[in-house]
Design a protein around this motif. Structure first.
Motif: not given
Length: 393
Positions: A45-50, A237-244, A295-302
């Motif tokens: 999901p898109t981060p809650d703060y966004i 793009t915001y699509s990958k960095t921020f799940n947008m 960082a959490k997102l990258v760790a998930t994919y790694e």
């Protein structure tokens, strides 16, 4: 009455992923539990703060009006400051930043904005299929530049003929790379800038996966390289960095002439992006929790990459140790083409993968694995493939 499509529409390439989706959906309709590794749609999901920033901005009546044609100034400032912080590059917000409703728009419209019919565009092979759509819409010629495993899936600029280099107007690059997962080196980008200056070719850097680097390495921005702003632009793009991905928001930075052309064509085609979304885009780039979320997102994919690659190696299937993106690029089993291998896995194992020939001629012999399901499902997919005995010696 019957209305015929235009010659332009008829000249567009077939949508590769549409056919893949049809095959997967047909299998699901049969009641098969398909593990879909063929997609490129972020699953988090898109981060809650966004999301909260967008909710607040949406409630403000000022954001119900048209956006300024070229986007909110504060978003352009935020994009410029983001690049200065992350990549030590400085851009003028008004003349060197363009706001986009997703970077696909910018990449596809660029030939229409900056090239004339018959001009030559150089595209990576394998590469993002919609680059071809841009060539068709712009009515330009294109040639492909091979990305080969022996060269780290980087284009060998020295092997581009003198005639082709002299004729080319732009070259598209995409690192971290879709579909191979390769990352660019600083040395390669320095060579690319020198090559671009020598032949007066513009460099278009598609930095869609710019935040996603593995093994402790942050992907390099083309714009970090001395002279890069003189020869090209970079799309972020915001699509990958921020799940947008569904929000459709991005920007381009770089050469002022290219940015002006992108802005000008959008003046005629669009009225920018929903203002509340742009406000959320500012917060996405500026919030204090930004880097922790990334960082959490990258760790998930790694962790998913490592789980998949480890499981695949145990059955004798080697490859796919990507340096970035959320893909693994895997060779097909002996005796198969990319297409037949993908069809076989879907039919016999209920595992969907993307045949890499859909990304170009030099994708033949590979499939792209999307690391967009949990590690347990990735391991289960490999176990299903193991039961087919394709990689036993």
């Amino acid at each position: 009455m019957k209305f015929e499509q235009s010659d332009l529409l008829n000249a567009l390439p077939k949508q590769f992923f549409a056919n893949l989706v049809l095959k997967v959906n047909a299998k699901i309709a049969e009641g098969v539990d398909v593990i879909n590794l063929g997609q490129g749609n972020p699953d988090q999901p898109t981060p809650d703060y966004i999301v909260k920033a967008a909710q607040v901005a949406t409630a403000q009546p000022i954001n119900h009006k048209y956006s300024p044609f070229r986007g909110l100034h504060r978003l352009k400032v935020a994009a410029s400051e983001f690049y200065e912080e992350k990549y030590k590059t400085v851009f003028d917000p008004e003349s060197e930043v363009a706001i986009l409703a997703g970077t696909k728009i910018g990449l596809v419209e660029l030939p229409l904005a900056l090239m004339n019919a018959g001009d030559l565009l150089l595209l990576p092979d394998p590469g993002y299929p919609d680059y071809l759509s841009g060539a068709a819409i712009g009515k330009v010629r294109f040639e492909t530049v091979p990305l080969l495993a022996e060269n780290g899936f980087l284009p060998d600029l020295d092997k581009i003929s003198e005639q082709t280099a002299q004729a080319a107007k732009f070259l598209y690059l995409n690192y971290p790379n879709n579909p191979t997962g390769a990352v660019a080196t600083r040395q390669f980008y320095e060579q690319a800038v020198a090559w671009a200056k020598k032949y007066e070719v513009g460099i278009i850097s598609d930095f869609a996966y710019g935040a996603i680097g593995f093994d402790g390495h942050q992907p390099i921005s083309f714009m970090e390289i001395s002279g890069a702003k003189e020869v090209g632009v970079e799309f972020y793009t915001y699509s990958k960095t921020f799940n947008m991905a569904g929000w459709r928001l991005g920007f381009a930075v770089g050469n002022a002439d290219i940015i002006e052309a992108l802005n000008l064509i959008q003046d005629h085609l669009f009225v920018s992006v929903f203002p509340a979304e742009q406000e959320a885009g500012v917060i996405a780039l500026q919030a204090t929790q930004r880097d922790d979320e990334i960082a959490k997102l990258v760790a998930t994919y790694e962790s998913r990459r490592d789980a998949f690659v480890s499981a695949a190696e145990k059955i004798g299937w080697y490859g796919g140790k990507s340096g970035g993106t959320f893909y693994s690029f895997m060779p097909v089993a002996k005796g198969f083409t990319s297409e037949s291998f993908a069809d076989f896995l879907l039919e016999k194992a209920g595992v969907a993968v993307a045949p890499a020939n859909g990304f170009g001629k030099f994708g033949e012999g590979y499939v792209r694995i999307g690391l967009l399901v949990e590690p347990e499902r990735l391991i289960e997919a490999v176990e299903r493939i193991k039961s087919l005995h394709l990689f036993e010696k």
